[in-house]
Design a protein around this motif. Structure first.
Motif, PDB file in Angstrom:
ATOM      1  N   ILE A  94      -0.054  10.246   1.604  1.00 33.80           N
ATOM      2  CA  ILE A  94       0.594   8.967   1.673  1.00 33.80           C
ATOM      3  C   ILE A  94       0.553   8.525  -0.091  1.00 33.80           C
ATOM      4  O   ILE A  94      -0.401   8.844  -0.704  1.00 33.80           O
ATOM      5  N   PRO A  97      -0.151   2.909  -3.557  1.00 31.62           N
ATOM      6  CA  PRO A  97       0.620   1.906  -3.390  1.00 31.62           C
ATOM      7  C   PRO A  97       1.419   1.475  -4.595  1.00 31.62           C
ATOM      8  O   PRO A  97       0.894   1.596  -5.677  1.00 31.62           O
ATOM      9  N   ASN A  98       2.587   0.818  -4.485  1.00 28.60           N
ATOM     10  CA  ASN A  98       3.412   0.552  -5.413  1.00 28.60           C
ATOM     11  C   ASN A  98       3.505  -1.013  -5.843  1.00 28.60           C
ATOM     12  O   ASN A  98       4.136  -1.432  -6.554  1.00 28.60           O
ATOM     13  N   GLY A  99       2.513  -1.805  -5.416  1.00 28.58           N
ATOM     14  CA  GLY A  99       2.439  -3.150  -5.457  1.00 28.58           C
ATOM     15  C   GLY A  99       1.003  -3.528  -6.096  1.00 28.58           C
ATOM     16  O   GLY A  99       0.172  -2.628  -6.345  1.00 28.58           O
ATOM     17  N   TRP A 103      -1.507  -3.054  -2.219  1.00 31.97           N
ATOM     18  CA  TRP A 103      -0.322  -3.207  -1.279  1.00 31.97           C
ATOM     19  C   TRP A 103       0.800  -2.528  -1.676  1.00 31.97           C
ATOM     20  O   TRP A 103       1.184  -2.032  -2.621  1.00 31.97           O
ATOM     21  N   TYR A 104       1.721  -2.304  -0.590  1.00 35.93           N
ATOM     22  CA  TYR A 104       2.910  -1.658  -0.588  1.00 35.93           C
ATOM     23  C   TYR A 104       4.123  -2.824  -0.726  1.00 35.93           C
ATOM     24  O   TYR A 104       3.997  -3.504   0.112  1.00 35.93           O
ATOM     25  N   SER A 106       7.256  -1.647  -0.690  1.00 31.53           N
ATOM     26  CA  SER A 106       8.104  -1.132   0.232  1.00 31.53           C
ATOM     27  C   SER A 106       7.543  -0.141   1.271  1.00 31.53           C
ATOM     28  O   SER A 106       6.311   0.304   0.802  1.00 31.53           O
ATOM     29  N   ALA A 107       8.226   0.456   2.181  1.00 26.98           N
ATOM     30  CA  ALA A 107       7.675   1.159   3.237  1.00 26.98           C
ATOM     31  C   ALA A 107       7.205   2.626   2.476  1.00 26.98           C
ATOM     32  O   ALA A 107       7.974   3.273   2.000  1.00 26.98           O
ATOM     33  N   PRO A 108       6.248   2.965   2.717  1.00 32.52           N
ATOM     34  CA  PRO A 108       5.596   4.077   2.334  1.00 32.52           C
ATOM     35  C   PRO A 108       6.023   5.295   3.284  1.00 32.52           C
ATOM     36  O   PRO A 108       6.035   4.858   4.502  1.00 32.52           O
ATOM     37  N   THR A 109       6.056   6.469   2.980  1.00 27.74           N
ATOM     38  CA  THR A 109       6.541   7.538   3.776  1.00 27.74           C
ATOM     39  C   THR A 109       5.423   8.555   3.569  1.00 27.74           C
ATOM     40  O   THR A 109       4.982   9.367   2.741  1.00 27.74           O
TER      41      THR A 109
END
Length: 112
Positions: A94, A97-99, A103-104, A106-109
């Motif tokens: 995974i 996190p980009n926030g 937190w994300y 955008s939806a993680p893939t």
């Protein structure tokens, strides 16, 4: 002058493609129609002979079976054994996190 027949008494592979996923007890098997069997032995190195042997550690092995009849004739045969008792370790990748605060935004893939 006819050597005895030689073989193995062991379970069929319990995994796929000829692999065992459990311990493999092996005993020698054989017969001699003329004079009778004097001894039946197995070996993992073709040098040290035992009445039976159990393979329980992951790996690829060669097991040998030796049968000697009462007239002194002998026959040795071999067979490969493949054991993999270790289950695979699953994992998922995974992205970080980009926030803020883990937190994300955008939806993680996730990928296996």
């Amino acid at each position: 002058m006819t050597p005895p027949t030689a073989g193995f008494s062991m379970a069929s592979p319990d995994g796929t493609n000829g692999w065992y996923v459990s311990a493999v007890p092996v005993t020698p098997a054989g017969s001699d129609a003329t004079s009778g069997v004097a001894s039946l032995e197995v070996s993992s190195d073709n040098a040290t002979w035992l009445p039976s042997i159990t393979f329980s550690v992951d790996g690829n092995y060669t097991v040998y079976s030796r049968v000697v009849d009462t007239a002194g004739n002998s026959r040795t045969v071999s067979r490969a054994i493949h054991i993999d008792r270790t289950a695979p370790t699953p994992f998922i990748t995974i992205p970080v996190p980009n926030g803020l605060a883990g937190w994300y935004v955008s939806a993680p893939t996730a990928s296996p």
